[in-house]
Design an enzyme around this catalytic site. Sequence first.
Site, PDB file in Angstrom:
ATOM      1  N   HIS A 115      21.416  18.605  -4.352  1.00  0.00           N
ATOM      2  CA  HIS A 115      22.063  19.261  -5.495  1.00  0.00           C
ATOM      3  C   HIS A 115      23.560  18.969  -5.496  1.00  0.00           C
ATOM      4  CE1 HIS A 115      18.588  22.241  -4.960  1.00  0.00           C
ATOM      5  NE2 HIS A 115      18.437  21.832  -6.195  1.00  0.00           N
TER       6      HIS A 115
ATOM      7  N   GLN B 255      10.600  13.767 -14.599  1.00  0.00           N
ATOM      8  CA  GLN B 255      11.428  14.744 -15.325  1.00  0.00           C
ATOM      9  C   GLN B 255      12.595  14.047 -16.027  1.00  0.00           C
ATOM     10  OE1 GLN B 255      12.515  18.839 -13.892  1.00  0.00           O
ATOM     11  NE2 GLN B 255      14.380  17.797 -13.293  1.00  0.00           N
TER      12      GLN B 255
ATOM     13  N   SER C   5      14.636  18.939  -0.616  1.00  0.00           N
ATOM     14  CA  SER C   5      14.001  19.752  -1.649  1.00  0.00           C
ATOM     15  C   SER C   5      14.136  21.212  -1.233  1.00  0.00           C
ATOM     16  CB  SER C   5      12.520  19.376  -1.744  1.00  0.00           C
ATOM     17  OG  SER C   5      11.800  20.392  -2.409  1.00  0.00           O
TER      18      SER C   5
HETATM   19  P1  AMP Z   1      15.769  21.869  -8.673  1.00  0.00           P
HETATM   20  O1  AMP Z   1      16.693  22.945  -8.212  1.00  0.00           O
HETATM   21  O2  AMP Z   1      14.744  21.473  -7.665  1.00  0.00           O
HETATM   22  O3  AMP Z   1      15.208  22.123 -10.048  1.00  0.00           O
HETATM   23  O4  AMP Z   1      16.676  20.584  -8.827  1.00  0.00           O
HETATM   24  C1  AMP Z   1      17.836  20.600  -9.632  1.00  0.00           C
HETATM   25  C2  AMP Z   1      18.303  19.183  -9.813  1.00  0.00           C
HETATM   26  O5  AMP Z   1      18.602  18.602  -8.542  1.00  0.00           O
HETATM   27  C3  AMP Z   1      17.227  18.291 -10.465  1.00  0.00           C
HETATM   28  O6  AMP Z   1      17.851  17.419 -11.383  1.00  0.00           O
HETATM   29  C4  AMP Z   1      16.666  17.552  -9.286  1.00  0.00           C
HETATM   30  O7  AMP Z   1      16.122  16.291  -9.625  1.00  0.00           O
HETATM   31  C5  AMP Z   1      17.898  17.396  -8.411  1.00  0.00           C
HETATM   32  N1  AMP Z   1      17.506  17.170  -7.023  1.00  0.00           N
HETATM   33  C6  AMP Z   1      16.611  17.894  -6.302  1.00  0.00           C
HETATM   34  N2  AMP Z   1      16.451  17.355  -5.066  1.00  0.00           N
HETATM   35  C7  AMP Z   1      17.262  16.261  -5.009  1.00  0.00           C
HETATM   36  C8  AMP Z   1      17.542  15.283  -4.003  1.00  0.00           C
HETATM   37  N3  AMP Z   1      16.948  15.309  -2.814  1.00  0.00           N
HETATM   38  N4  AMP Z   1      18.426  14.302  -4.299  1.00  0.00           N
HETATM   39  C9  AMP Z   1      19.023  14.271  -5.524  1.00  0.00           C
HETATM   40  N5  AMP Z   1      18.807  15.156  -6.504  1.00  0.00           N
HETATM   41  C10 AMP Z   1      17.940  16.145  -6.259  1.00  0.00           C
END
Ligand code: AMP
Length: 282
Positions: free
Chosen positions: A37, A153, A185
């Site tokens: 993030h 997505q 994640s």
């Molecule tokens: P989320 O909180 O899982 O909905 O993710 C929020 C944003 O962060 C989304 O655009 C995800 O694709 C991005 N994101 C989540 N994990 C990663 C990662 N390991 N590397 C880069 N971006 C990420």
Amino acid sequence: MHVVLTGADWHKYWLKSLKKDKSIGLVPTMGALHEGHFDLVRKARQESDIVVVSIFVNPTQFHNQEDFDNYPSTLEEDLAKLELEKVDFVFIPKTETIYPEKPKLSIHFGNLETVLEGAFRPGHFNGVAIVVSKLFNIIKPHTAYFGQKDLQQTGIIRRLVNDLSMNINLVIVPTRREDDGLAMSSRNLRLSPEERKQALILSSSLTKAKQELLAGKPWFEVHNQIKRDFEEVPLASLEYFELVHPESFVSYTDFDLTKKSSLCVAAYLGKIRLIDNLPIIP
Ligand code: AMP
């Protein structure tokens, strides 16, 4: 850093920034923030005058109630870290703020949503498209930042923005990984130590398949081997492992060096569902 709870709250700041002709960058998240993030946040900080991070666990994109109920939350740490990253605003709406009533609108993406995540999580992309549209309409960013970790997505949001002529620039940031290769994640927080170890099969299978395809091994052989590899990991259960076009998400039956391709995987480790992907020919 201001914490903003409602659209009305934000509106007064938005008017000020408009008068000063400032660019606004939005990073939508569901919280439980990690370095992946923060890569998005840092990119936004470099490029936009005003950085808004939203934290909202969107109920309409979960088709599994247990996954929603157990989604990790680390709000205090998140806020402290966002402050250190010099974020200007954190938007933390309540569910009733985003959904004063259940939307009647649903958004479909044709064959983009019938494969991969769309096939295994019915209604997921409708929920994503609704909440992202709401966030775009409330915050009115010039640029929004998303992670390549959620490859499908990014394709869905690009179509949303293009099909509805939204005047928003999308920036896609590469996947951040742990030192051993596991894609970061929020759900990794829920893995037991043993599941965490065995979760390495996702990233290791992607790198192995990529190497073998580039070395000339036929896709069906690579695919069969990967499925066998997963069967040997007791806590892992493979949902899909596909070789796809990275924009249409149509699965290939053969690997072709002249065509854009990515590998996409989804698997459960115990009860926790993880996804990952790796570009082969960008
Ligand atoms: P989320 O909180 O899982 O909905 O993710 C929020 C944003 O962060 C989304 O655009 C995800 O694709 C991005 N994101 C989540 N994990 C990663 C990662 N390991 N590397 C880069 N971006 C990420």
